[in-house]
Design a protein around this motif. Structure first.
Motif, PDB file in Angstrom:
ATOM      1  N   ALA A  58      -3.836  -1.645   1.241  1.00  0.00           N
ATOM      2  CA  ALA A  58      -4.950  -1.394   1.850  1.00  0.00           C
ATOM      3  C   ALA A  58      -6.152  -0.880   1.124  1.00  0.00           C
ATOM      4  CB  ALA A  58      -4.788  -0.336   3.203  1.00  0.00           C
ATOM      5  N   ALA A  59      -5.666   0.334   0.275  1.00  0.00           N
ATOM      6  CA  ALA A  59      -6.620   0.620  -0.892  1.00  0.00           C
ATOM      7  C   ALA A  59      -7.115  -0.364  -1.695  1.00  0.00           C
ATOM      8  CB  ALA A  59      -6.276   1.814  -1.505  1.00  0.00           C
ATOM      9  N   ALA A  62      -1.063   0.113  -7.837  1.00  0.00           N
ATOM     10  CA  ALA A  62      -0.151   0.701  -8.241  1.00  0.00           C
ATOM     11  C   ALA A  62      -0.438   2.225  -7.971  1.00  0.00           C
ATOM     12  CB  ALA A  62      -0.040   0.362  -9.962  1.00  0.00           C
ATOM     13  N   ALA A  63      -1.834   2.568  -8.353  1.00  0.00           N
ATOM     14  CA  ALA A  63      -2.266   4.177  -8.451  1.00  0.00           C
ATOM     15  C   ALA A  63      -1.932   4.699  -6.864  1.00  0.00           C
ATOM     16  CB  ALA A  63      -3.618   4.153  -8.833  1.00  0.00           C
ATOM     17  N   VAL A  64      -2.565   3.937  -5.899  1.00  0.00           N
ATOM     18  CA  VAL A  64      -2.360   4.248  -4.497  1.00  0.00           C
ATOM     19  C   VAL A  64      -0.880   4.421  -4.252  1.00  0.00           C
ATOM     20  CG1 VAL A  64      -3.099   4.095  -2.250  1.00  0.00           C
ATOM     21  CG2 VAL A  64      -4.802   3.856  -3.963  1.00  0.00           C
ATOM     22  N   LEU A 121       7.915   1.029   2.135  1.00  0.00           N
ATOM     23  CA  LEU A 121       6.860   0.430   2.911  1.00  0.00           C
ATOM     24  C   LEU A 121       5.870   1.136   3.166  1.00  0.00           C
ATOM     25  CD1 LEU A 121       9.123  -1.726   5.304  1.00  0.00           C
ATOM     26  CD2 LEU A 121       8.219  -2.597   3.176  1.00  0.00           C
ATOM     27  N   ALA A 122       5.738   2.201   3.507  1.00  0.00           N
ATOM     28  CA  ALA A 122       4.612   3.191   3.910  1.00  0.00           C
ATOM     29  C   ALA A 122       3.656   2.917   2.621  1.00  0.00           C
ATOM     30  CB  ALA A 122       5.005   4.562   4.549  1.00  0.00           C
ATOM     31  N   ALA A 123       4.254   3.621   1.423  1.00  0.00           N
ATOM     32  CA  ALA A 123       3.468   3.591   0.178  1.00  0.00           C
ATOM     33  C   ALA A 123       2.860   2.404  -0.012  1.00  0.00           C
ATOM     34  CB  ALA A 123       4.463   4.275  -0.781  1.00  0.00           C
TER      35      ALA A 123
END
Length: 206
Positions: free
Chosen positions: A93-94, A113-115, A85-87
């Protein structure tokens, strides 16, 4: 009757001594005999030191400290969910910030996906390498250790565990029989209090 006179005795004869007759003079000392001592005769000299009569006794090995047990599956599941969930939150957000009001769907999902991958790798590999736990494991008082000796796992071992985690999630969704990625790479998730007791016992025995 006339008293007779004693007959004169013959004078003592001088010459080589006769065998059997007593000989007078200084005692004769023979030369000392050198050679190997006779059997049974006492031998004198420095003591001879040989091998020890008893073999050295083996030192007893110190008792081994039992390794900390693996944490319960439910606690580990909650920690993995918190990390995911943190990721995901960082990815959303990004992606929202990068795409803007007029951004394309490709930019949005590509950034997401990248972030997400970068945040997950940073949390579960780099942060765990420095502290011994990820954000989710820290919230639930868990620690990642090596299965062999309870030490902190290295970067490469954590990277393999992170990569294998994605494969196991997919396999678990398809087969409904998820496996633990820690078994494959030699990493165990344990509770913090069990790890503290294990290390304290090791210090006392050492």
């Amino acid at each position: 009757m006339a008293q007779g006179y004693p007959q004169p005795q013959a004078p003592a004869q001088y010459g080589p001594p006769q065998y059997g007759a007593p000989q007078y003079g200084p005692p004769q000392y023979g030369a000392p005999q050198y050679g190997p001592p006779h059997q049974g005769a006492p031998q004198y000299g420095p003591p001879q030191y040989g091998a020890a009569p008893y073999p050295p006794q083996a030192q007893p090995s110190p008792p081994r400290v039992p390794r900390p047990p693996e944490a319960g599956s439910f606690r580990r599941f909650l920690a993995a969910t918190a990390d995911a969930l943190a990721a995901v939150a960082a990815g959303f957000a990004a992606a929202k910030s990068a795409s803007g009001p007029d951004g394309s769907a490709g930019t949005y999902f590509g950034t997401l996906a990248a972030v997400f991958l970068a945040a997950s790798f940073t949390n579960q590999v780099l942060f765990t390498r420095l502290t011994g736990f990820s954000l989710g494991k820290g919230l639930l008082a868990l620690r990642s250790v090596r299965r062999a000796d309870g030490g902190r796992p290295g970067t490469w071992r954590l990277t393999k565990r992170w990569l294998l985690g994605f494969v196991i999630v997919v396999v678990g969704l398809l087969t409904e029989e998820p496996e633990s990625e820690g078994t494959a790479v030699g990493v165990r998730v344990v509770r913090r209090k069990h790890l503290r007791e294990y290390r304290q016992a090791g210090v006392r025995l050492g």
